[in-house]
Design an enzyme around this catalytic site. Structure first.
Site, PDB file in Angstrom:
ATOM      1  N   CYS A   2      22.709  -7.037   4.403  1.00 23.53           N
ATOM      2  CA  CYS A   2      23.694  -7.662   3.889  1.00 23.53           C
ATOM      3  C   CYS A   2      23.259  -8.479   2.485  1.00 23.53           C
ATOM      4  O   CYS A   2      22.270  -8.754   2.314  1.00 23.53           O
ATOM      5  CB  CYS A   2      23.950  -8.862   4.844  1.00 23.53           C
ATOM      6  SG  CYS A   2      24.135  -8.140   6.302  1.00 23.53           S
ATOM      7  N   ARG A  27      23.716  -2.552  -2.462  1.00 29.27           N
ATOM      8  CA  ARG A  27      22.739  -2.711  -1.248  1.00 29.27           C
ATOM      9  C   ARG A  27      23.801  -2.401  -0.293  1.00 29.27           C
ATOM     10  O   ARG A  27      23.215  -2.050   1.035  1.00 29.27           O
ATOM     11  CB  ARG A  27      22.652  -4.268  -0.981  1.00 29.27           C
ATOM     12  CG  ARG A  27      21.663  -4.872  -1.945  1.00 29.27           C
ATOM     13  CD  ARG A  27      21.682  -6.320  -1.838  1.00 29.27           C
ATOM     14  NE  ARG A  27      21.019  -6.750  -0.640  1.00 29.27           N
ATOM     15  CZ  ARG A  27      19.631  -6.971  -0.783  1.00 29.27           C
ATOM     16  NH1 ARG A  27      18.969  -6.976  -1.980  1.00 29.27           N
ATOM     17  NH2 ARG A  27      18.957  -7.323   0.479  1.00 29.27           N
ATOM     18  N   TRP A  75      26.520  -5.420   6.051  1.00 26.10           N
ATOM     19  CA  TRP A  75      26.051  -4.090   6.323  1.00 26.10           C
ATOM     20  C   TRP A  75      26.073  -3.968   7.875  1.00 26.10           C
ATOM     21  O   TRP A  75      24.903  -4.883   8.691  1.00 26.10           O
ATOM     22  CB  TRP A  75      24.896  -3.705   5.929  1.00 26.10           C
ATOM     23  CG  TRP A  75      24.418  -2.379   6.292  1.00 26.10           C
ATOM     24  CD1 TRP A  75      23.673  -1.950   7.279  1.00 26.10           C
ATOM     25  CD2 TRP A  75      24.470  -1.032   5.604  1.00 26.10           C
ATOM     26  NE1 TRP A  75      23.564  -0.548   7.246  1.00 26.10           N
ATOM     27  CE2 TRP A  75      23.851  -0.108   6.175  1.00 26.10           C
ATOM     28  CE3 TRP A  75      25.046  -0.748   4.367  1.00 26.10           C
ATOM     29  CZ2 TRP A  75      23.743   1.145   5.874  1.00 26.10           C
ATOM     30  CZ3 TRP A  75      25.008   0.772   3.726  1.00 26.10           C
ATOM     31  CH2 TRP A  75      24.255   1.498   4.631  1.00 26.10           C
ATOM     32  N   ASN A  99      22.172 -13.371   6.783  1.00 23.07           N
ATOM     33  CA  ASN A  99      21.384 -11.889   6.650  1.00 23.07           C
ATOM     34  C   ASN A  99      20.320 -12.152   7.716  1.00 23.07           C
ATOM     35  O   ASN A  99      19.601 -13.038   7.613  1.00 23.07           O
ATOM     36  CB  ASN A  99      21.145 -11.839   5.128  1.00 23.07           C
ATOM     37  CG  ASN A  99      20.494 -10.305   5.088  1.00 23.07           C
ATOM     38  OD1 ASN A  99      20.612  -9.394   6.038  1.00 23.07           O
ATOM     39  ND2 ASN A  99      19.761 -10.080   3.936  1.00 23.07           N
ATOM     40  N   GLY A 100      20.168 -10.858   8.336  1.00 23.32           N
ATOM     41  CA  GLY A 100      19.086 -10.911   9.452  1.00 23.32           C
ATOM     42  C   GLY A 100      19.670 -10.787  10.794  1.00 23.32           C
ATOM     43  O   GLY A 100      20.821 -10.198  10.839  1.00 23.32           O
ATOM     44  N   GLU A 464       8.363  17.624   7.072  1.00 23.05           N
ATOM     45  CA  GLU A 464       9.006  16.643   6.057  1.00 23.05           C
ATOM     46  C   GLU A 464       8.382  16.277   4.726  1.00 23.05           C
ATOM     47  O   GLU A 464       9.086  16.291   3.784  1.00 23.05           O
ATOM     48  CB  GLU A 464       9.078  15.200   7.186  1.00 23.05           C
ATOM     49  CG  GLU A 464       9.635  13.962   6.476  1.00 23.05           C
ATOM     50  CD  GLU A 464      11.119  14.123   5.775  1.00 23.05           C
ATOM     51  OE1 GLU A 464      11.784  15.263   5.981  1.00 23.05           O
ATOM     52  OE2 GLU A 464      11.464  13.272   4.847  1.00 23.05           O
ATOM     53  N   LYS A 468      10.147  16.681   1.300  1.00 21.84           N
ATOM     54  CA  LYS A 468      10.085  15.695   0.001  1.00 21.84           C
ATOM     55  C   LYS A 468       9.833  16.145  -1.196  1.00 21.84           C
ATOM     56  O   LYS A 468      10.327  16.042  -2.129  1.00 21.84           O
ATOM     57  CB  LYS A 468       9.235  14.584   0.492  1.00 21.84           C
ATOM     58  CG  LYS A 468       9.783  13.851   1.709  1.00 21.84           C
ATOM     59  CD  LYS A 468      10.656  12.632   1.240  1.00 21.84           C
ATOM     60  CE  LYS A 468      12.079  13.051   1.244  1.00 21.84           C
ATOM     61  NZ  LYS A 468      12.672  13.602   2.630  1.00 21.84           N
ATOM     62  N   GLU A 471      12.306  18.627  -2.709  1.00 18.56           N
ATOM     63  CA  GLU A 471      13.279  18.091  -2.974  1.00 18.56           C
ATOM     64  C   GLU A 471      13.353  17.350  -4.629  1.00 18.56           C
ATOM     65  O   GLU A 471      14.142  17.418  -5.356  1.00 18.56           O
ATOM     66  CB  GLU A 471      13.931  16.941  -2.220  1.00 18.56           C
ATOM     67  CG  GLU A 471      14.400  17.253  -0.778  1.00 18.56           C
ATOM     68  CD  GLU A 471      15.040  15.869  -0.185  1.00 18.56           C
ATOM     69  OE1 GLU A 471      16.179  15.671  -0.378  1.00 18.56           O
ATOM     70  OE2 GLU A 471      14.003  15.255   0.331  1.00 18.56           O
ATOM     71  N   HIS A 487      -1.937  33.581  11.434  1.00 23.31           N
ATOM     72  CA  HIS A 487      -1.012  34.572  11.650  1.00 23.31           C
ATOM     73  C   HIS A 487       0.016  34.963  10.430  1.00 23.31           C
ATOM     74  O   HIS A 487       0.987  35.043  10.689  1.00 23.31           O
ATOM     75  CB  HIS A 487      -0.081  33.923  12.879  1.00 23.31           C
ATOM     76  CG  HIS A 487      -0.688  33.667  14.146  1.00 23.31           C
ATOM     77  ND1 HIS A 487      -1.453  34.829  14.976  1.00 23.31           N
ATOM     78  CD2 HIS A 487      -1.078  32.530  14.376  1.00 23.31           C
ATOM     79  CE1 HIS A 487      -2.073  34.057  16.032  1.00 23.31           C
ATOM     80  NE2 HIS A 487      -1.931  32.597  15.618  1.00 23.31           N
ATOM     81  N   LYS A 583      23.469  13.113  -1.712  1.00 20.29           N
ATOM     82  CA  LYS A 583      23.026  12.375  -0.914  1.00 20.29           C
ATOM     83  C   LYS A 583      23.740  12.425   0.677  1.00 20.29           C
ATOM     84  O   LYS A 583      23.066  12.205   1.818  1.00 20.29           O
ATOM     85  CB  LYS A 583      23.283  10.600  -0.955  1.00 20.29           C
ATOM     86  CG  LYS A 583      22.649   9.737  -0.010  1.00 20.29           C
ATOM     87  CD  LYS A 583      21.146   9.954  -0.030  1.00 20.29           C
ATOM     88  CE  LYS A 583      20.541   8.746   1.032  1.00 20.29           C
ATOM     89  NZ  LYS A 583      19.155   9.480   1.185  1.00 20.29           N
TER      90      LYS A 583
HETATM   91  C1  AGP Z   1      16.442  14.563   3.010  1.00 24.44           C
HETATM   92  O1  AGP Z   1      15.576  13.936   1.955  1.00 24.44           O
HETATM   93  C2  AGP Z   1      17.998  14.933   2.282  1.00 24.44           C
HETATM   94  N1  AGP Z   1      18.509  14.030   1.745  1.00 24.44           N
HETATM   95  C3  AGP Z   1      18.579  15.861   3.188  1.00 24.44           C
HETATM   96  O2  AGP Z   1      17.686  16.765   4.017  1.00 24.44           O
HETATM   97  C4  AGP Z   1      19.137  15.087   4.619  1.00 24.44           C
HETATM   98  O3  AGP Z   1      18.223  14.442   5.404  1.00 24.44           O
HETATM   99  C5  AGP Z   1      20.137  15.876   5.214  1.00 24.44           C
HETATM  100  O4  AGP Z   1      21.285  16.415   4.481  1.00 24.44           O
HETATM  101  C6  AGP Z   1      20.727  15.034   6.447  1.00 24.44           C
HETATM  102  O5  AGP Z   1      21.707  13.999   6.011  1.00 24.44           O
HETATM  103  P1  AGP Z   1      22.227  12.915   7.046  1.00 24.44           P
HETATM  104  O6  AGP Z   1      20.645  12.410   7.671  1.00 24.44           O
HETATM  105  O7  AGP Z   1      22.851  11.928   6.373  1.00 24.44           O
HETATM  106  O8  AGP Z   1      22.886  13.669   8.065  1.00 24.44           O
END
Ligand code: AGP
Length: 588
Positions: A2, A27, A75, A99-100, A464, A468, A471, A487, A583
């Site tokens: 928030c 935010r 939020w 906030n909190g 993961e 990263k 991406e 393998h 995003k």
């Molecule tokens: C992760 O860094 C990416 N932005 C992407 O893989 C993301 O995790 C995926 O599109 C799922 O998004 P969501 O968690 O909003 O469902």
């Protein structure tokens, strides 16, 4: 997270409040509001959705002579994003923004309800203003101090009352800043709103509180203290990034605070509590399906290890875009869990609808209240990560894994209170570690690709870590089970094959170590991340020595996030907005 603003002694307080809230939009929020003293009354104006809705309501509200006030962008963490739940919350003669999380709000609410005090919202915040008015006997500051003593949890509070031309404030666990420009006094939960209104500010420390009229009267533990003013940044954009180079960097550094918020009121010395859940919800459940995409899918994979090992519940994790088309067998003894930062990922949402249609109980782990997935799911555990602006998910992933760890403990009735807190501690970025990773990254710019390897929960982390890097640096990287390299993939081993080896001391150390030795023997370039130094590795990043694999997990997660970011920065890429990515993937 928030956003909070406030001001007193200012010619046009409403202008600062609205403009200040606009500076906090980055935010993330789902509702907003202001409270001002106008014609000897406290007037509260709130609106759901974008700030424009609030602005329009303020214009039509007929304020005559607003003298001072407070404002808030919310939020949602407790209670749906509705106008009733929006801040400021009011009583008979006062209003508060917060906030909190007030951990003991339900206990306070029950005590006040027994005294006949009514509540209209679902929020924890409302107890603050109702408690203040309950204690008020003519001395506002005394009532405010008494209120603070009763509150447990994290808070940044601004409170006003019609009886005094003052703003009462307090800080514990959530940020709050107070600035002064002559007789004008301004408050905000971060720098950006203050820039242009004041040049210096006091950044409140935990436990500090006080009252502002045309002066700032600051206290700590009932002792008057003097504010310590520091220069405010001059650049708003830089201020929004908290002085970091990218939102992704800011969000990596935020993980410590965000994980504290994620676990607040949930990870307790007596074990895990979820306000959002009751044990009856899990009756008749014999297995779990987790459906997600991308980073959220990787978090789900970690959940599988924890849920099966701790809660003894068979768990399958599915890529949503595959699950939705393969006509899966969905039985009613299955709990269907969807994980999503945005709550709008099309594939994940469609699998949720499919599960609901098949009559399964559904649970969402999501960061955005009122999102499509939250509205669709039977139950939701909010991640409380605050807005995540970097396309490459970091703090959301951290809270997803933490929430799954707590859920496994909750279902297993296991208590890992200390280990959870230890795991949070290691996400506090150590500048020496970051500096080492920054320097090391120059060696990993031109290979013909990366393997990230790990075993057990470190295999999803390898996936993961590879995502990263892909991406944001656009270098090819694969996450792989360490035991699988022989393998086939080991055929790729040569000095230009970079391997990031996640070597846990607590899980399958010897086996993973021998996988590293196999790769080194074939001259691959290996960067080992571990608490245990191993001679043959080309590079080594040391993490803290700990007895708990999940503590190792969170520190290795931090290392892989920082490594990906520093490599991408050296490549000159836009870390926050990588090419080709969005995003939230709201299309199939
Ligand atoms: C992760 O860094 C990416 N932005 C992407 O893989 C993301 O995790 C995926 O599109 C799922 O998004 P969501 O968690 O909003 O469902």
């Amino acid at each position: 997270m928030c956003g909070i603003v406030g001001c007193i002694g200012v010619k046009n307080p409403v202008e600062y409040l609205i403009e200040g809230l606009k500076e906090l939009e980055y935010r993330g929020y789902d509702s907003a509001g202001i409270a001002v003293k106008d014609e000897n009354e406290i007037k509260v104006i709130k609106a759901v959705g974008k700030l424009k809705n609030l602005e329009d309501k303020v214009k039509k509200s007929g304020l005559k002579n607003p003298e001072f006030g407070i404002g808030h962008t919310r939020w949602a963490t407790h209670g749906k994003p509705t106008e009733i739940n929006a801040h400021p919350h009011r009583g008979a003669f006062s209003a508060v923004v917060h906030n909190g999380i007030i951990e003991n709000y339900q206990e306070i609410k029950k005590e006040l309800q027994k005294e006949g005090i009514e509540f209209i919202s679902q929020t924890d915040t409302e107890v603050i203003v109702k408690l203040f008015e309950y204690y008020y006997e003519g001395d506002s500051f005394k009532a405010f101090e008494k209120t603070l003593k009763k509150l447990e949890g994290a808070y940044a509070i601004l409170l006003i009352t019609k009886y005094e031309d003052k703003i009462f404030f307090a800080k514990k666990g959530s940020p709050l800043i107070v600035a002064k420009n002559g007789n004008e006094i301004y408050f905000a939960s971060s720098d950006a709103p203050l820039i242009g209104y004041a040049e210096k500010a006091h950044y409140l420390e935990d436990g500090e509180y006080g009252v502002a009229d045309n002066e700032i009267h600051l206290y700590n533990d009932s002792q008057k203290i003097s504010p310590y003013f520091k220069s405010l940044p001059t650049n708003k954009e830089s201020a929004k990034k908290g002085g970091f180079r990218f939102y992704m960097e800011k969000e990596i550094y935020e993980q410590y605070d965000v994980l504290k918020e994620n676990t607040l009121g949930r990870n307790t010395p007596d074990g895990i509590k979820f306000d959002e859940l009751d044990r009856e919800f899990f009756e008749g459940i014999n297995n779990i399906i987790i459906s997600a995409c991308g980073t959220s899918y990787h978090a789900g994979l970690v959940g599988k290890y924890l849920l099966e090992r701790d809660a003894k519940i068979r768990t399958n994790v599915e890529v949503a875009s595959e699950l939705r088309y393969r006509e899966p067998l969905l039985t009613k003894d299955t709990l269907f869990v969807v994980i999503s930062q945005s709550g709008e990922t099309a594939d994940t949402l469609e699998t949720l609808k499919m599960a609901k249609k098949a009559g399964l109980k559904t649970l969402a782990l999501c960061n955005v209240d009122n999102s499509s997935i939250v509205r669709e799911a039977d139950k939701t555990i909010l991640l409380r990560a605050g807005i995540e602006k970097g396309v490459a998910s970091t703090k959301a992933f951290a809270t997803q894994v933490m929430t799954l760890w707590m859920l496994s403990n909750y279902l297993a009735q296991k208590n890992e209170y200390e280990a959870i807190n230890e795991a949070i501690e290691v996400t506090k970025v150590d500048s020496a570690l970051h500096e080492k990773i920054k320097r090391l990254s120059k060696r990993y710019l031109h290979g013909h690709g990366f393997f990230y390897i790990g075993r057990d929960i470190f295999f999803p982390l390898a996936l993961e870590g590879a995502l990263k890097l892909k991406e944001i640096s656009y270098i090819h990287a694969e996450g792989y089970p360490a035991g699988e390299m022989k393998h086939g993939p080991i055929a790729l081993a040569d000095p230009d094959l970079y391997v990031v080896a996640l070597l846990s001391k607590n899980i399958l150390f010897e086996k993973t170590k021998s996988n590293i030795e196999e790769l080194v023997a074939r001259d691959a370039t290996v960067l080992t991340v571990s608490s245990e130094y191993i001679e043959m590795t080309d590079d080594f990043i040391k993490i803290n020595d700990t007895a708990h694999p999940m503590v190792e997990f969170f520190e290795m997660m931090l290392v892989t996030q920082l490594l990906a970011m520093e490599v991408a920065i050296r490549m000159g890429n836009d870390v926050d907005m990588p090419r080709n990515l969005a995003k939230s993937v709201t299309v199939e």
